[in-house]
Design an enzyme around this catalytic site. Structure first.
Site, mmCIF file in Angstrom:
data_model
loop_
_atom_site.group_PDB
_atom_site.id
_atom_site.type_symbol
_atom_site.label_atom_id
_atom_site.label_comp_id
_atom_site.label_asym_id
_atom_site.label_seq_id
_atom_site.Cartn_x
_atom_site.Cartn_y
_atom_site.Cartn_z
ATOM 1 N N HIS A 117 0.837 -1.200 0.000
ATOM 2 C CA HIS A 117 0.000 0.000 0.000
ATOM 3 C C HIS A 117 0.876 1.256 0.000
ATOM 4 O O HIS A 117 0.733 2.140 -0.849
ATOM 5 C CB HIS A 117 -0.903 -0.025 1.240
ATOM 6 C CG HIS A 117 -1.757 1.194 1.421
ATOM 7 N ND1 HIS A 117 -3.103 1.198 1.171
ATOM 8 C CD2 HIS A 117 -1.466 2.440 1.846
ATOM 9 C CE1 HIS A 117 -3.604 2.400 1.415
ATOM 10 N NE2 HIS A 117 -2.625 3.181 1.841
ATOM 11 N N GLU A 118 1.803 1.325 0.960
ATOM 12 C CA GLU A 118 2.674 2.500 1.054
ATOM 13 C C GLU A 118 3.627 2.585 -0.149
ATOM 14 O O GLU A 118 3.980 3.674 -0.596
ATOM 15 C CB GLU A 118 3.465 2.477 2.365
ATOM 16 C CG GLU A 118 2.611 2.511 3.630
ATOM 17 C CD GLU A 118 1.649 3.686 3.687
ATOM 18 O OE1 GLU A 118 1.885 4.710 2.996
ATOM 19 O OE2 GLU A 118 0.643 3.592 4.410
ATOM 20 N N HIS B 240 1.974 4.479 -2.882
ATOM 21 C CA HIS B 240 2.145 5.924 -2.712
ATOM 22 C C HIS B 240 3.535 6.367 -3.176
ATOM 23 O O HIS B 240 3.693 7.376 -3.865
ATOM 24 C CB HIS B 240 1.995 6.306 -1.236
ATOM 25 C CG HIS B 240 0.602 6.254 -0.720
ATOM 26 N ND1 HIS B 240 -0.457 6.857 -1.348
ATOM 27 C CD2 HIS B 240 0.088 5.681 0.399
ATOM 28 C CE1 HIS B 240 -1.556 6.660 -0.641
ATOM 29 N NE2 HIS B 240 -1.257 5.943 0.418
ATOM 30 N N HIS C 251 3.870 6.398 -6.888
ATOM 31 C CA HIS C 251 3.106 7.540 -7.407
ATOM 32 C C HIS C 251 3.953 8.811 -7.294
ATOM 33 O O HIS C 251 4.090 9.583 -8.253
ATOM 34 C CB HIS C 251 1.812 7.670 -6.599
ATOM 35 C CG HIS C 251 0.777 8.560 -7.224
ATOM 36 N ND1 HIS C 251 -0.474 8.724 -6.684
ATOM 37 C CD2 HIS C 251 0.807 9.354 -8.323
ATOM 38 C CE1 HIS C 251 -1.178 9.569 -7.438
ATOM 39 N NE2 HIS C 251 -0.421 9.965 -8.435
#
Length: 603
Positions: free
Chosen positions: A387-388, A391, A394
């Site tokens: 999940h992190e 980020h 991105h």
């Protein structure tokens, strides 16, 4: 729990990539404080020519980039051990620098608004090509004209930032560094229930331990409900002040207007979830069946669903699974992800005093993103890691492709990249595993994600609506008020009155340890992102090269368009109910498969 010095360096982030030493940081801060005075020379001259405007915006952007770098270093240094007051002090110094700089540049937007219109912007862009990167910002500024004040008003608003973050800062310091986390005896050992341990032991297979952990932790929170209530109320009052000063109708409208998101998107999410609570209750009934309990309680919500399956992973195993699951995103994406693991972009393990939870910080534009983790070895931790990493990727791709002025993407789209990665991890694990019990665990983890990201975050979003509306009407908000509203809402979501899941009285205190309530209408974006990423991941997993290119372009787009438009380009229209409907359909499909497996297993 280890002290920080006991954690091997390879599992700790290397902040020397930002500044070699604290002294270098200090010297850079002093240089920036001196350099920022140059912004004063453009006052009254901003729109004299395209060249002057470009020069001013470039200097402004450069200074903002360096100040953000300074703050990120101090912030991450503080987070790795919140008990070290030196770094908390450095954060405060930067907050003052930001306030000074905001006051110094408070003339910019009023001056631009007084002199610019769309025609003049187009004319200036044709005269100075460098202004192209600022075109979206300038046109967006015109859109917000009604919510900008005179230079004096803007100066007051800039200085108000010295106070507006106080409630959040006090909460963070109190909860992370000074809150007397209770101790509890588990299996003959005394355990201190800090946030990381609470998250670990609420997953205990022993129901009595879970019950005791919730009662003890929430009970200690309740002892300070007056303090927590005053802090959160102070934060809402700060939001109300800015809302009235900016001429918005509500704190919600102000929060969403930054990204030009209609308030209808927020209200529709809450309505859609409330209309589909039957699906959530279906999941809760499935959990009750799998746990083999007569009545499901709130303290049962984090217990492992499949007792016989040990879904535990070393960090090395987690990294291997994450990298393999990312294969649909291509070799270039994976190559950068490997750098994150190999070049110490990640602070992996919990240590005494470390900030709880997990996050990715991609704001150090000229370096690379960082990830803070508190890895405990469970499947959920593997999911949090990818999940992190979503980020981080991105941020990396946007920083690489976009000018700093357009690199700060909206939170509305940020959570798409992270939950997308979770979807890929679940899909990968299910393709590898044929064993019914293990499949149950992985499918169950997907439902846990749906519970935590779609239903729980929307419950939080509805709670925010309630407390902000109450404050807007001039009604008091004390710890007792928050307790009452939170308990009633939680019982509605979890079907307490229908005996779906019993929400015990002590759950009324849970709101007081949720830091996101200080971010003002932030959490709804987790839920909208969950629906958007579900739709996007389905497309990418089908193997369409075009869909993959659209998605990677989306990750590289920063803030070059409004979030809703960026998602539309990627292939998801958030103005329709389609992403939500697809997500509810997928949740029900997963429940169907789990029920079939349980029947095969005779449960």
């Amino acid at each position: 729990m280890k002290v920080r010095d006991e954690v091997p360096d390879k599992y700790k982030w290397n902040l020397e990539d930002i500044y070699k030493t604290d002294d270098v940081w200090k010297a850079e801060k002093e240089r920036i404080q001196e350099a920022m005075q140059q912004m004063g020379k453009y006052k009254g001259k901003l729109t004299q020519s395209a060249a002057t405007l470009l020069e001013a915006l470039e200097l402004n952007t450069s200074l903002a980039k360096e100040m953000t770098r300074l703050f990120s270093y101090a912030s991450m240094k503080s987070d790795q051990d919140t008990r070290v007051t030196k770094y908390a002090g450095m954060k405060q110094e930067l907050q003052q620098v930001f306030a000074q700089y905001s006051a110094l540049t408070s003339y910019i937007e009023p001056e631009l608004l007084a002199s610019l219109d769309e025609n003049k912007i187009s004319q200036f862009v044709s005269q100075a090509k460098g202004l192209e990167v600022y075109q979206f910002y300038l046109k967006d500024l015109l859109r917000k004209r009604a919510h900008r004040g005179s230079e004096e008003v803007e100066k007051v608003m800039a200085y108000s930032s010295l106070m507006s973050g106080n409630a959040s800062n006090i909460y963070s310091t109190f909860f992370n560094a000074e809150f007397p986390h209770p101790e509890i005896e588990i299996d003959g050992k005394t355990v201190r229930l800090n946030p990381a341990n609470f998250a670990l032991y609420r997953e205990s297979k022993d129901r009595n331990v879970r019950k005791k952990v919730f009662e003890t932790y929430f009970g200690k929170l309740h002892e300070f409900h007056r303090t927590f209530g005053a802090q959160l109320s102070g934060n809402i009052n700060a939001a109300l002040f800015a809302t009235k000063a900016r001429n918005y109708n509500s704190t919600l409208e102000r929060a969403l207007d930054a990204d030009n998101i209609p308030t209808g998107v927020y209200h529709n999410l809450v309505k859609n979830v409330n209309d589909n609570l039957a699906t959530f209750h279906r999941y809760l009934n499935l959990r009750r069946r799998m746990l083999g309990v007569d009545t499901l309680h709130y303290y049962d919500l984090y217990a492992p669903l499949v007792e016989q399956v040990d879904l535990s992973y070393t960090v090395e195993e987690a990294i291997e699974h994450v990298l393999k699951s990312l294969k649909p995103l291509g070799e270039d994406y994976i190559a950068v992800a490997k750098r994150a693991f190999n070049e110490r972009w990640i602070d992996m393990y919990p240590n005494e005093g470390k900030r709880s939870g997990a996050y990715s910080n991609g704001s150090v534009y000229d370096v690379h993103p960082y990830i803070l983790m508190n890895y405990n070895g469970k499947y959920n931790d593997v999911s949090t890691l990818t999940h992190e990493l979503g980020h981080t990727m991105h941020s990396y791709l946007t920083n690489k492709k976009q000018h700093f002025a357009n690199a700060n993407y909206s939170i509305f789209v940020a959570e798409v990249a992270s939950t997308f990665n979770e979807e890929l991890l679940n899909d990968y694990m299910l393709k590898q595993i044929k064993d019914d019990r293990t499949r149950l665990a992985i499918l169950g983890n997907y439902l846990e994600g749906a519970k935590g990201t779609l239903f729980r975050q929307t419950q939080f979003a509805e709670f925010e609506l309630m407390i902000h509306d109450k404050a807007a009407k001039g009604e008091a908000l004390t710890g007792e008020d928050f307790d009452k509203m939170y308990l009633e809402l939680t019982r509605k979501y979890y079907g307490h009155d229908k005996n779906v899941c019993i929400v015990d009285d002590n759950v009324k205190s849970e709101w007081s340890y949720i830091p996101h309530f200080y971010y003002n209408f932030y959490v709804y974006q987790y839920a909208t992102s969950f629906t958007a990423s579900t739709a996007l991941s389905e497309k990418v997993l089908k193997g369409s090269k075009s869909d993959l290119e659209k998605y990677l372009n989306f990750l590289s787009s920063g803030s070059t368009k409004y979030p809703v438009d960026l998602l539309k380009d990627a292939g998801v229209d958030m103005n329709t109910s389609e992403p939500f409907d697809l997500t509810i359909a997928k949740i029900n499909k997963v429940i169907d498969e789990m029920e079939r497996i349980l029947t095969r297993l005779g449960k």
